[in-house]
Scaffold this motif. Structure first.
Motif, mmCIF file in Angstrom:
data_model
loop_
_atom_site.group_PDB
_atom_site.id
_atom_site.type_symbol
_atom_site.label_atom_id
_atom_site.label_comp_id
_atom_site.label_asym_id
_atom_site.label_seq_id
_atom_site.Cartn_x
_atom_site.Cartn_y
_atom_site.Cartn_z
ATOM 1 N N ALA A 13 0.850 -1.193 0.000
ATOM 2 C CA ALA A 13 0.000 0.000 0.000
ATOM 3 C C ALA A 13 0.883 1.240 0.000
ATOM 4 N N PRO A 14 0.537 2.263 -0.771
ATOM 5 C CA PRO A 14 1.348 3.488 -0.772
ATOM 6 C C PRO A 14 1.303 4.157 0.597
ATOM 7 N N LYS A 15 2.404 4.782 0.968
ATOM 8 C CA LYS A 15 2.474 5.436 2.270
ATOM 9 C C LYS A 15 1.616 6.706 2.255
ATOM 10 N N LYS A 16 1.014 6.990 3.397
ATOM 11 C CA LYS A 16 0.268 8.230 3.548
ATOM 12 C C LYS A 16 1.247 9.365 3.835
ATOM 13 N N LYS A 17 0.738 10.579 3.721
ATOM 14 C CA LYS A 17 1.579 11.747 3.976
ATOM 15 C C LYS A 17 1.005 12.559 5.136
ATOM 16 N N ALA A 18 1.883 12.907 6.074
ATOM 17 C CA ALA A 18 1.479 13.675 7.250
ATOM 18 C C ALA A 18 2.338 14.927 7.364
ATOM 19 N N LEU A 19 1.699 16.039 7.659
ATOM 20 C CA LEU A 19 2.405 17.294 7.908
ATOM 21 C C LEU A 19 2.200 17.668 9.376
ATOM 22 N N ILE A 20 3.301 17.936 10.072
ATOM 23 C CA ILE A 20 3.222 18.340 11.479
ATOM 24 C C ILE A 20 3.758 19.758 11.591
ATOM 25 N N ILE A 21 2.886 20.677 11.938
ATOM 26 C CA ILE A 21 3.263 22.081 12.073
ATOM 27 C C ILE A 21 3.638 22.345 13.531
ATOM 28 N N GLY A 22 4.881 22.781 13.738
ATOM 29 C CA GLY A 22 5.352 23.054 15.099
ATOM 30 C C GLY A 22 6.334 22.023 15.609
ATOM 31 N N MET A 23 6.656 21.008 14.803
ATOM 32 C CA MET A 23 7.671 20.029 15.163
ATOM 33 C C MET A 23 8.811 20.081 14.148
ATOM 34 N N PHE A 24 9.898 19.373 14.464
ATOM 35 C CA PHE A 24 11.115 19.450 13.666
ATOM 36 C C PHE A 24 11.624 18.045 13.376
ATOM 37 N N MET A 40 6.205 6.789 13.453
ATOM 38 C CA MET A 40 5.105 7.149 12.565
ATOM 39 C C MET A 40 5.465 6.813 11.124
ATOM 40 N N GLU A 41 6.739 6.992 10.772
ATOM 41 C CA GLU A 41 7.211 6.586 9.450
ATOM 42 C C GLU A 41 7.049 5.077 9.274
ATOM 43 N N LYS A 42 7.386 4.314 10.299
ATOM 44 C CA LYS A 42 7.267 2.860 10.227
ATOM 45 C C LYS A 42 5.804 2.414 10.170
ATOM 46 N N ASP A 43 4.912 3.276 10.635
ATOM 47 C CA ASP A 43 3.489 2.946 10.651
ATOM 48 C C ASP A 43 2.803 3.304 9.331
ATOM 49 N N GLY A 44 3.590 3.683 8.328
ATOM 50 C CA GLY A 44 3.009 3.899 7.004
ATOM 51 C C GLY A 44 2.851 5.345 6.584
ATOM 52 N N TYR A 45 3.613 6.264 7.194
ATOM 53 C CA TYR A 45 3.500 7.681 6.847
ATOM 54 C C TYR A 45 4.851 8.238 6.389
ATOM 55 N N ASP A 46 4.800 9.089 5.368
ATOM 56 C CA ASP A 46 5.908 9.977 5.064
ATOM 57 C C ASP A 46 5.627 11.269 5.826
ATOM 58 N N LYS A 81 -0.672 7.674 18.396
ATOM 59 C CA LYS A 81 -0.587 6.220 18.291
ATOM 60 C C LYS A 81 0.856 5.768 18.125
ATOM 61 N N ALA A 82 1.603 6.440 17.247
ATOM 62 C CA ALA A 82 2.996 6.072 17.016
ATOM 63 C C ALA A 82 3.868 6.381 18.223
ATOM 64 N N SER A 83 3.562 7.477 18.924
ATOM 65 C CA SER A 83 4.367 7.890 20.077
ATOM 66 C C SER A 83 4.062 7.082 21.330
ATOM 67 N N ASP A 84 2.984 6.292 21.282
ATOM 68 C CA ASP A 84 2.544 5.579 22.479
ATOM 69 C C ASP A 84 3.097 4.159 22.567
ATOM 70 N N LEU A 85 3.914 3.749 21.600
ATOM 71 C CA LEU A 85 4.531 2.433 21.663
ATOM 72 C C LEU A 85 5.462 2.363 22.876
ATOM 73 N N ALA A 86 5.571 1.178 23.457
ATOM 74 C CA ALA A 86 6.316 1.016 24.708
ATOM 75 C C ALA A 86 7.770 1.479 24.570
ATOM 76 N N HIS A 87 8.443 1.089 23.482
ATOM 77 C CA HIS A 87 9.856 1.457 23.354
ATOM 78 C C HIS A 87 10.032 2.951 23.103
ATOM 79 N N VAL A 88 9.026 3.593 22.476
ATOM 80 C CA VAL A 88 9.092 5.037 22.257
ATOM 81 C C VAL A 88 8.909 5.770 23.585
ATOM 82 N N THR A 89 7.929 5.335 24.373
ATOM 83 C CA THR A 89 7.711 5.933 25.693
ATOM 84 C C THR A 89 8.958 5.796 26.564
ATOM 85 N N GLN A 90 9.594 4.638 26.511
ATOM 86 C CA GLN A 90 10.807 4.413 27.294
ATOM 87 C C GLN A 90 11.929 5.353 26.860
ATOM 88 N N GLU A 91 12.073 5.538 25.555
ATOM 89 C CA GLU A 91 13.127 6.421 25.068
ATOM 90 C C GLU A 91 12.835 7.877 25.411
#
Length: 298
Positions: free
Chosen positions: A82-93, A116-122, A253-263
């Protein structure tokens, strides 16, 4: 109604082979002018696990002459990604690895963006603090989103045909009153409708009796923001406002993964989803702006 329903549709054997069960779900509407927006997730599978090779007249006559049957050999068809979706985040780097290694916001934001990239987003980012050469290649724009030049610079940087599936306005938590002072009225009245009118967001229309999945704009559901939005006629003319649960936000959703929270917890400021959502509504911590149904499809 916020529910998950399964529908069994009376389909012909030929059609039913192509469809998996359809899930229909909806979030809680706030201002929808009497319309209930439902989103359909339907997964199409390949026509068959195998496809039959060509059966030409030449191969048939050759087979007949040799006394053998003209059976075609099945050829396995590789599944399409499936083609990756595209997300724009205003206020992040979206920092590159070298800049992120220096710590601070660059490191924290990259930790959130990579899953979030691994979850199918550019993922693409915009802020007016970090320069583009410090960002991931071709993914960061140094610009003030409240500027009248924002739309032009967005296309110049990311491509004239860029279209986003979701746009996130800032991260989750902001200081009291930050949203009303940080984002100008030009942004709410002109920029947000222009994103839809100029094709940077996917419009909403009906297809096959169901609502087509449009793009969405996600905001933190801070006290007073909902009422503020509902009073802006230009925004309400283009969008419906919905309350969203946590898992409806792809960034959360992407930020709530256990290893992300730990990092994130190991970093100096320790900003995790839990700390960033503490001042937001407990059940619906986010607001979603969804394009209204196009008039020609009503």
């Amino acid at each position: 109604h916020p529910a998950v329903n399964s529908y069994c549709l009376p389909l012909s054997p030929t059609v039913s082979r192509f469809l998996q069960p359809v899930k229909v779900y909806s979030s809680t509407p706030i201002h929808s002018a009497g319309l209930m927006l439902k989103y359909v997730e339907a997964t199409l599978v390949e026509e068959s696990e195998f496809v039959t090779g060509p059966d030409t007249a030449e191969s048939a006559s050759t087979a007949a002459a040799s006394g053998t049957s003209a059976k075609a050999e099945p050829t396995k068809k590789s599944p399409k990604k499936a083609p990756k979706k595209k997300a724009l985040i205003i206020g992040m780097f979206y920092a590159n690895a070298k800049r992120a290694s220096e710590g601070g916001q660059a490191q924290r934001d990259r930790v959130r963006i990579l899953p979030m990239e691994k979850d199918g987003y550019d993922v693409y980012t915009v802020d007016n603090t970090h320069h583009q050469e410090q960002g991931e290649d071709g993914r960061h724009l140094h610009c003030n989103a409240c500027s009248p030049r924002f739309m032009r610079e967005l296309r110049d940087r990311f491509g004239a045909q860029i279209q986003f599936d979701c746009i996130h306005i800032d991260y989750f938590r902001s200081p009291a009153g930050w949203f009303k002072t940080r984002w100008s009225m030009h942004f709410w009245q002109r920029t947000l409708p222009a994103l839809l009118e100029e094709g940077l967001l996917k419009p909403r229309h009906k297809s096959g009796g169901y609502g087509h999945n449009p793009s969405m704009i996600v905001l933190p559901n801070q006290p007073g923001l909902e009422d503020f939005l509902l009073q802006i006629d230009e925004t309400m003319a283009s969008f419906e406002v919905w309350k969203l649960a946590k898992k409806k936000n792809p960034l959360y959703k992407a930020s709530d993964l256990a290893h992300v929270t730990q990092e994130l917890s190991s970093l100096r400021d320790k900003h995790t989803n839990l700390t960033e959502c503490r001042d937001l509504d407990r059940l619906h911590p986010f607001l979603g702006l969804y394009p209204r149904l196009l008039k020609k499809h009503r």
